[in-house]
Design a protein around this motif. Structure first.
Motif, mmCIF file in Angstrom:
data_model
loop_
_atom_site.group_PDB
_atom_site.id
_atom_site.type_symbol
_atom_site.label_atom_id
_atom_site.label_comp_id
_atom_site.label_asym_id
_atom_site.label_seq_id
_atom_site.Cartn_x
_atom_site.Cartn_y
_atom_site.Cartn_z
ATOM 1 N N HIS B 9 32.091 58.182 31.239
ATOM 2 C CA HIS B 9 31.020 57.137 31.186
ATOM 3 C C HIS B 9 31.591 55.994 31.918
ATOM 4 N N HIS B 10 32.672 55.577 31.231
ATOM 5 C CA HIS B 10 33.366 54.449 31.507
ATOM 6 C C HIS B 10 34.840 54.595 31.791
ATOM 7 N N VAL B 11 35.417 54.316 32.888
ATOM 8 C CA VAL B 11 36.765 54.530 33.094
ATOM 9 C C VAL B 11 37.269 53.018 33.631
ATOM 10 N N ILE B 12 38.379 52.599 32.997
ATOM 11 C CA ILE B 12 39.043 51.278 33.177
ATOM 12 C C ILE B 12 40.550 51.602 33.700
ATOM 13 N N LEU B 13 40.797 51.180 34.939
ATOM 14 C CA LEU B 13 42.192 51.448 35.597
ATOM 15 C C LEU B 13 42.796 50.350 36.037
ATOM 16 N N SER B 14 43.819 50.168 36.499
ATOM 17 C CA SER B 14 44.725 49.290 36.876
ATOM 18 C C SER B 14 44.683 49.381 38.416
ATOM 19 N N GLU B 15 44.879 48.640 39.361
ATOM 20 C CA GLU B 15 45.087 48.697 40.558
ATOM 21 C C GLU B 15 46.304 49.557 41.032
ATOM 22 N N ALA B 16 46.247 50.426 42.093
ATOM 23 C CA ALA B 16 47.357 51.538 42.325
ATOM 24 C C ALA B 16 47.185 52.655 41.338
ATOM 25 N N ALA B 17 46.700 52.683 40.500
ATOM 26 C CA ALA B 17 46.375 53.937 39.330
ATOM 27 C C ALA B 17 45.795 55.017 40.372
ATOM 28 N N ILE B 60 35.142 59.395 52.820
ATOM 29 C CA ILE B 60 35.316 57.893 53.201
ATOM 30 C C ILE B 60 36.143 57.287 52.237
ATOM 31 N N LYS B 61 37.122 56.124 52.623
ATOM 32 C CA LYS B 61 37.663 55.326 51.594
ATOM 33 C C LYS B 61 38.965 56.042 50.928
ATOM 34 N N GLY B 62 39.340 57.189 51.382
ATOM 35 C CA GLY B 62 40.554 57.819 50.851
ATOM 36 C C GLY B 62 40.065 58.799 49.538
ATOM 37 N N PHE B 63 38.879 58.943 49.433
ATOM 38 C CA PHE B 63 38.404 59.832 48.202
ATOM 39 C C PHE B 63 38.480 61.158 48.550
ATOM 40 N N GLU B 64 38.745 62.078 47.810
ATOM 41 C CA GLU B 64 38.550 63.520 48.159
ATOM 42 C C GLU B 64 37.922 64.083 46.630
ATOM 43 N N ALA B 65 37.518 65.562 47.004
ATOM 44 C CA ALA B 65 37.132 66.181 45.750
ATOM 45 C C ALA B 65 37.213 67.504 46.060
ATOM 46 N N PHE B 74 33.469 69.783 40.465
ATOM 47 C CA PHE B 74 33.780 69.211 41.668
ATOM 48 C C PHE B 74 33.961 67.709 41.378
ATOM 49 N N ASN B 75 35.435 67.800 41.056
ATOM 50 C CA ASN B 75 36.057 66.642 40.630
ATOM 51 C C ASN B 75 36.411 65.589 41.619
ATOM 52 N N LEU B 76 36.052 64.261 41.338
ATOM 53 C CA LEU B 76 36.603 63.477 42.472
ATOM 54 C C LEU B 76 38.053 62.667 42.185
ATOM 55 N N ARG B 77 38.529 62.563 43.204
ATOM 56 C CA ARG B 77 39.997 61.944 43.168
ATOM 57 C C ARG B 77 40.297 61.032 44.293
ATOM 58 N N LYS B 78 41.366 60.059 43.626
ATOM 59 C CA LYS B 78 41.622 59.129 44.791
ATOM 60 C C LYS B 78 43.259 58.905 44.382
ATOM 61 N N PRO B 79 44.208 58.938 45.062
ATOM 62 C CA PRO B 79 45.608 58.668 44.624
ATOM 63 C C PRO B 79 45.804 57.281 44.126
ATOM 64 N N SER B 80 45.306 56.350 44.706
ATOM 65 C CA SER B 80 45.586 54.732 44.317
ATOM 66 C C SER B 80 44.350 54.135 44.549
ATOM 67 N N VAL B 81 43.915 53.474 43.408
ATOM 68 C CA VAL B 81 42.522 52.875 43.467
ATOM 69 C C VAL B 81 42.841 51.391 43.845
ATOM 70 N N GLN B 82 41.702 50.876 44.220
ATOM 71 C CA GLN B 82 41.800 49.493 44.602
ATOM 72 C C GLN B 82 40.801 48.684 43.956
ATOM 73 N N TRP B 83 40.929 47.303 43.675
ATOM 74 C CA TRP B 83 39.684 46.491 43.028
ATOM 75 C C TRP B 83 38.533 46.817 43.713
ATOM 76 N N SER B 84 38.465 46.854 44.871
ATOM 77 C CA SER B 84 37.275 47.276 45.645
ATOM 78 C C SER B 84 36.403 48.403 45.394
ATOM 79 N N LEU B 112 33.186 52.995 37.104
ATOM 80 C CA LEU B 112 34.604 52.510 37.305
ATOM 81 C C LEU B 112 34.891 51.318 37.248
ATOM 82 N N GLN B 113 36.065 50.714 36.578
ATOM 83 C CA GLN B 113 36.367 49.412 36.625
ATOM 84 C C GLN B 113 37.689 49.385 36.891
ATOM 85 N N VAL B 114 38.049 48.793 38.117
ATOM 86 C CA VAL B 114 39.502 48.469 38.532
ATOM 87 C C VAL B 114 40.010 46.923 38.283
ATOM 88 N N GLN B 115 40.970 47.074 37.462
ATOM 89 C CA GLN B 115 41.325 45.490 37.235
ATOM 90 C C GLN B 115 42.604 45.100 38.073
#
Lengths: 116, 116
Positions: B9-17, B60-65, B74-84, B112-115
């Motif tokens: 429901h709520h995911v918190i990650l650091s940039e580049a995670a 778009i924006k580097g996402f894949e599923a 149908f899981n969503l993935r991104k190798p390196s998240v950005q604050w945006s 998703l909250q990216v710190q």
């Protein structure tokens, strides 16, 4: 227009009143959808139009809800005798229909309805 | 009837995670699958969609599923998240080829909250 537009963006009304919410789809899109999104939830389907006719109204919660699309473009969602539980963001989406294939639905910004 | 589960429901990650958001659906037939994103103050936008072919879909924006039929996922993935990438993410499904219904069924969303 370039995207789906919805008016008003916000609507505050009193319990028991009647409201109309308007959706202007992307030009040329024959399919139009209404969804409702409550806080913390994903959008829930209400009704789908193909052209002027309602092709699927199975999501309308009760007979207080009604929608029209008389000329196959703009649609109006009408809610009679509003209740506090109707408070939500009402989303409109449109798409083209390439046969029975998959279709991307383009969403508008929504109308936030608050029933006091 | 279809249903969609998003367990995070709520995911918190650091940039580049790296990011992986789960999505499971309940329908056993032929499905179309979608991921939508809602950035703060903006409307729902399509990230990517799957309807047939290569089960690894790039958006778009580097996402894949990845569509895994045996797991109804149908899981969503991104190798390196950005604050945006801070936003709410919704998984959705429909099955018009089987059911004739074009309405999307959405999950409840993952915030998703990216710190930085």
């Amino acid at each position: 227009g370039a995207g789906v537009s919805q008016t008003p963006s916000n609507k505050v009304t009193e319990k028991g009143k009647y409201v109309e919410l308007r959706c202007d789809p992307i030009s040329g899109h024959t399919a139009l959808y209404w969804y409702r999104q409550s806080l913390g939830q994903g959008p829930e389907f209400l009704i789908y139009f193909q052209g002027t006719g309602a092709a699927d109204d199975s999501g309308l919660p009760n007979d207080r809800f009604f929608a029209v699309r008389p000329e196959g473009s703009v649609s109006t969602l009408k809610i009679q005798r509003t209740e506090r539980g109707d408070s939500a963001v009402y989303l409109c989406a449109s798409s083209s229909i390439p046969g029975q294939g998959p279709n991307e639905q383009f969403f508008g910004p929504g109308t936030r309805l608050t029933v006091l | 009837a279809q249903s969609v589960s998003q367990h995070n429901h709520h995911v918190i990650l650091s940039e580049a995670a790296s990011l992986e958001l789960g999505c499971n659906y309940s329908y056993g037939g032929t499905v179309n699958l979608f991921w939508y994103v809602q950035y703060p103050g903006q409307h729902l936008q399509l990230l990517l969609k799957y309807f047939s072919g290569d089960p690894l879909v790039k958006g778009i924006k580097g996402f894949e599923a990845e569509f895994i039929k045996s797991k109804f996922s149908f899981n969503l993935r991104k190798p390196s998240v950005q604050w945006s990438d801070t936003a709410e993410y919704f998984c959705a499904v429909n099955a018009p080829m089987d059911t004739g219904r074009r309405a999307l069924t959405f999950g409840s969303g993952t915030r998703l909250q990216v710190q930085p």
